[in-house]
Design an enzyme around this catalytic site. Sequence first.
Site, PDB file in Angstrom:
ATOM      1  N   HIS A   1     -41.569 -18.231  14.861  1.00 54.13           N
ATOM      2  CA  HIS A   1     -42.371 -18.696  16.006  1.00 54.13           C
ATOM      3  C   HIS A   1     -43.390 -19.748  15.555  1.00 54.13           C
ATOM      4  O   HIS A   1     -43.562 -20.774  16.188  1.00 54.13           O
ATOM      5  CB  HIS A   1     -43.150 -17.531  16.638  1.00 54.13           C
ATOM      6  CG  HIS A   1     -42.319 -16.484  17.304  1.00 54.13           C
ATOM      7  ND1 HIS A   1     -42.323 -15.164  16.918  1.00 54.13           N
ATOM      8  CD2 HIS A   1     -41.467 -16.545  18.365  1.00 54.13           C
ATOM      9  CE1 HIS A   1     -41.517 -14.462  17.701  1.00 54.13           C
ATOM     10  NE2 HIS A   1     -40.985 -15.273  18.581  1.00 54.13           N
TER      11      HIS A   1
ATOM     12  N   LYS B   1     -41.833  -3.430  29.695  1.00 49.65           N
ATOM     13  CA  LYS B   1     -41.565  -3.186  28.277  1.00 49.65           C
ATOM     14  C   LYS B   1     -42.758  -2.510  27.642  1.00 49.65           C
ATOM     15  O   LYS B   1     -43.899  -2.789  27.991  1.00 49.65           O
ATOM     16  CB  LYS B   1     -41.358  -4.533  27.560  1.00 49.65           C
ATOM     17  CG  LYS B   1     -39.923  -5.020  27.527  1.00 49.65           C
ATOM     18  CD  LYS B   1     -39.834  -6.175  26.534  1.00 49.65           C
ATOM     19  CE  LYS B   1     -38.583  -7.011  26.713  1.00 49.65           C
ATOM     20  NZ  LYS B   1     -38.664  -8.276  25.946  1.00 49.65           N
TER      21      LYS B   1
ATOM     22  N   ARG C   1     -32.081 -19.841  17.884  1.00 51.40           N
ATOM     23  CA  ARG C   1     -31.620 -19.454  16.552  1.00 51.40           C
ATOM     24  C   ARG C   1     -30.103 -19.560  16.452  1.00 51.40           C
ATOM     25  O   ARG C   1     -29.567 -20.192  15.584  1.00 51.40           O
ATOM     26  CB  ARG C   1     -32.023 -17.999  16.242  1.00 51.40           C
ATOM     27  CG  ARG C   1     -33.448 -17.852  15.827  1.00 51.40           C
ATOM     28  CD  ARG C   1     -33.930 -16.451  15.985  1.00 51.40           C
ATOM     29  NE  ARG C   1     -33.927 -16.057  17.386  1.00 51.40           N
ATOM     30  CZ  ARG C   1     -34.420 -14.927  17.849  1.00 51.40           C
ATOM     31  NH1 ARG C   1     -34.915 -14.052  17.015  1.00 51.40           N
ATOM     32  NH2 ARG C   1     -34.404 -14.667  19.142  1.00 51.40           N
TER      33      ARG C   1
ATOM     34  N   SER D   1     -38.653 -10.493  15.830  1.00 51.13           N
ATOM     35  CA  SER D   1     -39.774  -9.548  15.785  1.00 51.13           C
ATOM     36  C   SER D   1     -39.257  -8.131  15.553  1.00 51.13           C
ATOM     37  O   SER D   1     -39.839  -7.362  14.772  1.00 51.13           O
ATOM     38  CB  SER D   1     -40.559  -9.602  17.093  1.00 51.13           C
ATOM     39  OG  SER D   1     -40.984 -10.919  17.353  1.00 51.13           O
TER      40      SER D   1
HETATM   41  P1  ADP Z   1     -38.833 -13.484  24.468  1.00 50.59           P
HETATM   42  O1  ADP Z   1     -38.992 -12.026  24.766  1.00 50.59           O
HETATM   43  O2  ADP Z   1     -39.331 -14.405  25.552  1.00 50.59           O
HETATM   44  O3  ADP Z   1     -37.483 -13.896  23.947  1.00 50.59           O
HETATM   45  P2  ADP Z   1     -39.763 -13.840  21.778  1.00 50.59           P
HETATM   46  O4  ADP Z   1     -41.154 -13.663  21.254  1.00 50.59           O
HETATM   47  O5  ADP Z   1     -38.720 -12.936  21.219  1.00 50.59           O
HETATM   48  O6  ADP Z   1     -39.912 -13.734  23.321  1.00 50.59           O
HETATM   49  O7  ADP Z   1     -39.275 -15.346  21.541  1.00 50.59           O
HETATM   50  C1  ADP Z   1     -39.951 -16.441  22.105  1.00 50.59           C
HETATM   51  C2  ADP Z   1     -39.136 -17.702  21.823  1.00 50.59           C
HETATM   52  O8  ADP Z   1     -39.080 -17.944  20.420  1.00 50.59           O
HETATM   53  C3  ADP Z   1     -37.682 -17.643  22.274  1.00 50.59           C
HETATM   54  O9  ADP Z   1     -37.318 -18.931  22.739  1.00 50.59           O
HETATM   55  C4  ADP Z   1     -36.926 -17.299  21.018  1.00 50.59           C
HETATM   56  O10 ADP Z   1     -35.587 -17.752  21.053  1.00 50.59           O
HETATM   57  C5  ADP Z   1     -37.743 -18.068  19.990  1.00 50.59           C
HETATM   58  N1  ADP Z   1     -37.620 -17.527  18.624  1.00 50.59           N
HETATM   59  C6  ADP Z   1     -37.762 -16.252  18.222  1.00 50.59           C
HETATM   60  N2  ADP Z   1     -37.579 -16.123  16.891  1.00 50.59           N
HETATM   61  C7  ADP Z   1     -37.300 -17.376  16.421  1.00 50.59           C
HETATM   62  C8  ADP Z   1     -36.985 -17.918  15.135  1.00 50.59           C
HETATM   63  N3  ADP Z   1     -36.882 -17.148  14.049  1.00 50.59           N
HETATM   64  N4  ADP Z   1     -36.744 -19.257  15.045  1.00 50.59           N
HETATM   65  C9  ADP Z   1     -36.802 -20.024  16.155  1.00 50.59           C
HETATM   66  N5  ADP Z   1     -37.082 -19.583  17.390  1.00 50.59           N
HETATM   67  C10 ADP Z   1     -37.330 -18.273  17.539  1.00 50.59           C
END
Ligand code: ADP
Length: 159
Positions: A17, A41, A90, A128
């Site tokens: 992120h 959630k 990803r 995460s």
């Molecule tokens: P959500 O529940 O909205 O998916 P996340 O916190 O899991 O929230 O992810 C927010 C954004 O960050 C999403 O667009 C996700 O694809 C992206 N993301 C998560 N992990 C990575 C990573 N390792 N590299 C690039 N983008 C990521």
Amino acid sequence: MKIFVYPGSFDPATKGHIDIIERATNICDKLIVAILVNNNKKPTFSVEEREKQLKEALKGNSKVEVTSFSGLLVDFMKEINATIVIRGLRAVSDFEVEFQLALLNKNQNPDIETLFMITSPEYLYLSSSMIKEIAMYNGNIDSYVPKCIKEALEKKYVK
Ligand code: ADP
């Protein structure tokens, strides 16, 4: 002024992120990291905890603001006068959901544009939930999360 909004759960934020945020700030004037308050959630960290963690991890970047929102992203964006959403990709598995979300948002408000930024290869496998699983079993997460989040995870899963 080009304002990007990066919405997500960030429960917790990973280096994947942070990498997206830092790269995105190279092409915008201001980036708002918007933590979604999702009442359906049960998060590991409260919104306040996540906000504090992200602020700490991003304190060196003057273009970044961290906040939270509930309800529809399009409504939040209207409120703050922003039209550009940034999301990270990803793998192909992310694509389908992201594609659907982007189209839904566009359908709700045609002014909204979603930009996708491809992960840096070293963060390809980071999520995460995987990090929490490793932290739970005392594994090494140094290269996956910023220091302040590593400490928060250790505190959360202390035996
Ligand atoms: P959500 O529940 O909205 O998916 P996340 O916190 O899991 O929230 O992810 C927010 C954004 O960050 C999403 O667009 C996700 O694809 C992206 N993301 C998560 N992990 C990575 C990573 N390792 N590299 C690039 N983008 C990521």
